[in-house]
Design a protein around this motif. Structure first.
Motif, PDB file in Angstrom:
ATOM      1  N   VAL A 121      -7.741   4.580  -0.653  1.00  0.00           N
ATOM      2  CA  VAL A 121      -6.638   4.098  -1.479  1.00  0.00           C
ATOM      3  C   VAL A 121      -6.155   5.275  -2.325  1.00  0.00           C
ATOM      4  N   GLU A 122      -4.837   5.446  -2.385  1.00  0.00           N
ATOM      5  CA  GLU A 122      -4.245   6.523  -3.171  1.00  0.00           C
ATOM      6  C   GLU A 122      -3.219   5.923  -4.127  1.00  0.00           C
TER       7      GLU A 122
ATOM      8  N   THR B 246      -1.121   3.233  -2.022  1.00  0.00           N
ATOM      9  CA  THR B 246      -1.242   3.207  -0.562  1.00  0.00           C
ATOM     10  C   THR B 246      -2.688   2.946  -0.171  1.00  0.00           C
ATOM     11  N   TYR B 247      -2.869   1.966   0.707  1.00  0.00           N
ATOM     12  CA  TYR B 247      -4.184   1.652   1.278  1.00  0.00           C
ATOM     13  C   TYR B 247      -4.136   1.991   2.763  1.00  0.00           C
ATOM     14  N   ILE B 248      -5.123   2.750   3.218  1.00  0.00           N
ATOM     15  CA  ILE B 248      -5.270   3.067   4.638  1.00  0.00           C
ATOM     16  C   ILE B 248      -6.657   2.588   5.030  1.00  0.00           C
TER      17      ILE B 248
ATOM     18  N   SER C 252       3.854   4.904  -5.721  1.00  0.00           N
ATOM     19  CA  SER C 252       3.286   3.802  -4.942  1.00  0.00           C
ATOM     20  C   SER C 252       1.762   3.787  -4.979  1.00  0.00           C
TER      21      SER C 252
ATOM     22  N   ARG D  53      -2.174   0.503   7.535  1.00  0.00           N
ATOM     23  CA  ARG D  53      -1.585   1.184   6.376  1.00  0.00           C
ATOM     24  C   ARG D  53      -0.709   0.191   5.618  1.00  0.00           C
ATOM     25  N   VAL D  54      -0.952   0.087   4.322  1.00  0.00           N
ATOM     26  CA  VAL D  54      -0.150  -0.768   3.448  1.00  0.00           C
ATOM     27  C   VAL D  54       0.269   0.072   2.254  1.00  0.00           C
ATOM     28  N   GLU D  55       1.564   0.152   2.020  1.00  0.00           N
ATOM     29  CA  GLU D  55       2.081   0.882   0.862  1.00  0.00           C
ATOM     30  C   GLU D  55       2.911  -0.093   0.036  1.00  0.00           C
TER      31      GLU D  55
ATOM     32  N   ARG E 283      -7.651   8.890  -6.116  1.00  0.00           N
ATOM     33  CA  ARG E 283      -8.014   8.676  -4.714  1.00  0.00           C
ATOM     34  C   ARG E 283      -9.382   8.022  -4.649  1.00  0.00           C
TER      35      ARG E 283
ATOM     36  N   TYR F 219       4.349   1.066  -7.029  1.00  0.00           N
ATOM     37  CA  TYR F 219       3.431   1.226  -8.156  1.00  0.00           C
ATOM     38  C   TYR F 219       3.711   0.169  -9.209  1.00  0.00           C
TER      39      TYR F 219
END
Length: 136
Positions: A53-54, A62-64, A60, A71-73, A43, A76
């Motif tokens: 970012v996770e 994920t950027y928030i 996957s 939100r963009v997922e 994270r 991976y």
């Protein structure tokens, strides 16, 4: 009462065992603890505008961003590791996302919290700098 004690002990074993490859478990705040419970492995976060970012290596990245407004997922993709830098690059046809994690200490500019990693996120050509840590 015995059940609660047993659950707490099991949780501690999972947390300690899950952080073994990072050189010991960091002190996790609520957001990191919630991410860990959702299966997130790494994270990162930054400020101005606020972003997170996770990375979940089983699913996957994920950027928030923009304080939760964007939100963009993306799926991976395995990283490329070069000289203490781990770079994830994904183009899903809609977004180009790169996450660079460096083994270099970082201090959050707003909270003053220390992190073991410096993070750069580049989403569709826009770069964001911040800090992060491995949760597992």
């Amino acid at each position: 009462m015995k059940l609660i004690t047993a659950i707490a002990a099991l949780l501690m074993l999972v947390l300690v065992g899950g952080c073994a490859h990072t050189g010991g478990c960091p002190r996790l705040g609520r957001a990191d603890t919630d991410a860990f419970a959702r299966g997130v492995d790494f994270r990162g976060m930054g400020q101005e505008p606020g972003w997170v970012v996770e990375i979940d290596v089983d699913r996957s990245i994920t950027y928030i961003g923009d304080y939760g407004m964007r939100r963009v997922e993306v799926p991976y993709q395995a990283p490329v590791d070069v000289l203490g830098r781990r770079t994830y690059t994904v183009n899903d046809g809609r977004h180009q996302l790169s996450v660079v994690i460096e083994s270099r200490p970082c201090t959050d500019i707003m909270s003053g919290e220390a992190f073991p990693n410096t993070v750069t996120v580049i989403l569709d050509g826009v770069s964001h700098q911040g800090c992060g840590r491995w949760l597992r």
